[in-house]
Design an enzyme around this catalytic site. Structure first.
Site, short mmCIF file in Angstrom:
data_model
loop_
_atom_site.label_atom_id
_atom_site.label_comp_id
_atom_site.label_asym_id
_atom_site.label_seq_id
_atom_site.Cartn_x
_atom_site.Cartn_y
_atom_site.Cartn_z
CD GLU A 102 -3.60 -2.43 7.48
OE1 GLU A 102 -2.45 -2.56 7.05
OE2 GLU A 102 -4.33 -1.48 7.19
CD GLU A 144 -2.93 5.61 6.77
OE1 GLU A 144 -2.88 5.64 5.53
OE2 GLU A 144 -2.05 5.04 7.45
N GLY A 151 2.41 2.34 10.71
CA GLY A 151 3.35 3.44 10.51
C GLY A 151 4.09 3.86 11.76
CG ASN A 170 -1.71 1.20 1.43
OD1 ASN A 170 -1.82 2.02 0.52
ND2 ASN A 170 -2.31 1.36 2.61
CG HIS A 222 -5.82 2.05 5.25
ND1 HIS A 222 -5.37 3.00 6.11
CD2 HIS A 222 -4.82 1.14 5.12
CE1 HIS A 222 -4.13 2.70 6.49
NE2 HIS A 222 -3.77 1.57 5.89
CB SER A 248 5.23 -1.62 11.99
OG SER A 248 4.86 -0.26 12.17
CE LYS A 286 -0.13 3.27 4.73
NZ LYS A 286 -0.04 3.40 6.17
P1 PGA Z 1 2.80 0.31 7.63
O1 PGA Z 1 1.34 0.51 6.96
O2 PGA Z 1 3.33 -1.01 7.07
O3 PGA Z 1 3.59 1.48 7.20
O4 PGA Z 1 2.59 0.23 9.10
C1 PGA Z 1 0.46 -0.56 6.79
C2 PGA Z 1 -0.85 -0.06 6.23
O5 PGA Z 1 -1.29 1.03 6.59
O6 PGA Z 1 -1.49 -0.74 5.40
#
Ligand code: PGA
Length: 255
Positions: free
Chosen positions: A167, A97, A173, A9, A95, A213, A11
């Site tokens: 997640e 976000e 992140g 992803n 997601h 992460s 982003k």
């Molecule tokens: P990250 O993001 O691996 O940077 O933690 C995962 C995601 O948001 O899908």
């Protein structure tokens, strides 16, 4: 048997030119990957160009979101038909976000899932609890609400054409990953929810990714867990070598 599905992803990262470059690197890095389903999700703007790069390779194309209507006055949005036309295979839906910053709800997740499925694309349905929710003992109630909401009205056959990404929001992140045990417990709980909705056979057939992460250093441990069937990768998917370092441990894992 379940597929291991590992999706990058990206982003809001990478210009179109940078996306094309990274996509070409991922295609080259993943050329010998046989059993893992690999996908990359660039921005909307780069999707059409990246579609040309991944065409004919074993890398699938994913979008980061979609709108549930076919067309019309929805400034800033992109429809499922538009994604389908350029060859999108997977669509990330719900997601954290999107939920946190852009008003995504379980109801809009459900509408998007149905629309994407009606066009033969596979939704990657994101669920997960915040740190406050986990600390206050709401992990199971949050996951139950999110799963029931996302799958509302879907038949068992429809459910078979979905992927879930568990997640934990506190791990996205942040560099903090759920431990193998924490992640496995949540995944087993989610699979139990699917079994309640659709029975064991369907529940055992749906791939449930871990996200938050995930990186080469912790991928093998997470992927080895009985109910973890891949990953949704943010930061570590922005470089082909670290993305490959997550994909490789998934090869030859039978679930
Ligand atoms: P990250 O993001 O691996 O940077 O933690 C995962 C995601 O948001 O899908």
């Amino acid at each position: 048997m379940r597929k291991i599905v590992i999706a990058g992803n990206w982003k809001m990262n990478k210009t179109v030119a940078e996306s094309v470059k990274l996509a070409a690197e991922v295609v080259a890095a993943a050329k010998d990957i046989k059993t893992v389903t690999v996908a990359i999700a660039p921005t909307y703007l780069a999707l059409a160009k990246v579609a040309e790069v991944v065409a004919g390779s074993n890398v699938k194309l994913a979008a980061q979101d979609v709108h549930w209507e076919n067309q019309g006055a929805f400034t800033g949005k992109v429809s499922a038909d538009m994604l389908k036309e350029i060859g999108v295979d997977f669509v990330i839906i719900g997601h954290s976000e999107q939920r946190t910053y852009f008003g995504e709800t379980d109801a809009t997740v459900n509408k998007k899932v149905r629309k994407v499925q009606s066009l033969g694309m596979t939704p990657i349905i994101c669920i997960g609890e915040t740190l406050d929710e986990r600390k206050s003992g709401q992990l199971e109630s949050v996951l139950t609400r999110q799963v029931n909401g996302a799958y509302d009205g879907l038949s068992g056959d429809d459910a078979l054409r979905t992927v879930i990404a568990y997640e934990p929001v506190w791990a996205i992140g942040t560099g903090v990953t759920a431990s193998d045990d924490e992640a496995q417990q949540a995944h087993a709980f989610v699979r139990g929810l699917l079994a309640t909705l659709y029975g064991d056979h369907v529940a055992q057939s749906i791939s449930i990714q871990y996200g938050g992460s995930m990186k080469p250093e912790n991928a093998a441990g997470l992927l080895a867990q009985a109910d973890i069937d891949g990953g949704l990768i943010g930061g570590a998917a922005l470089k082909a070598d670290s993305f490959l370092g997550i994909i490789t441990p998934g090869e030859s894992l039978n679930k």
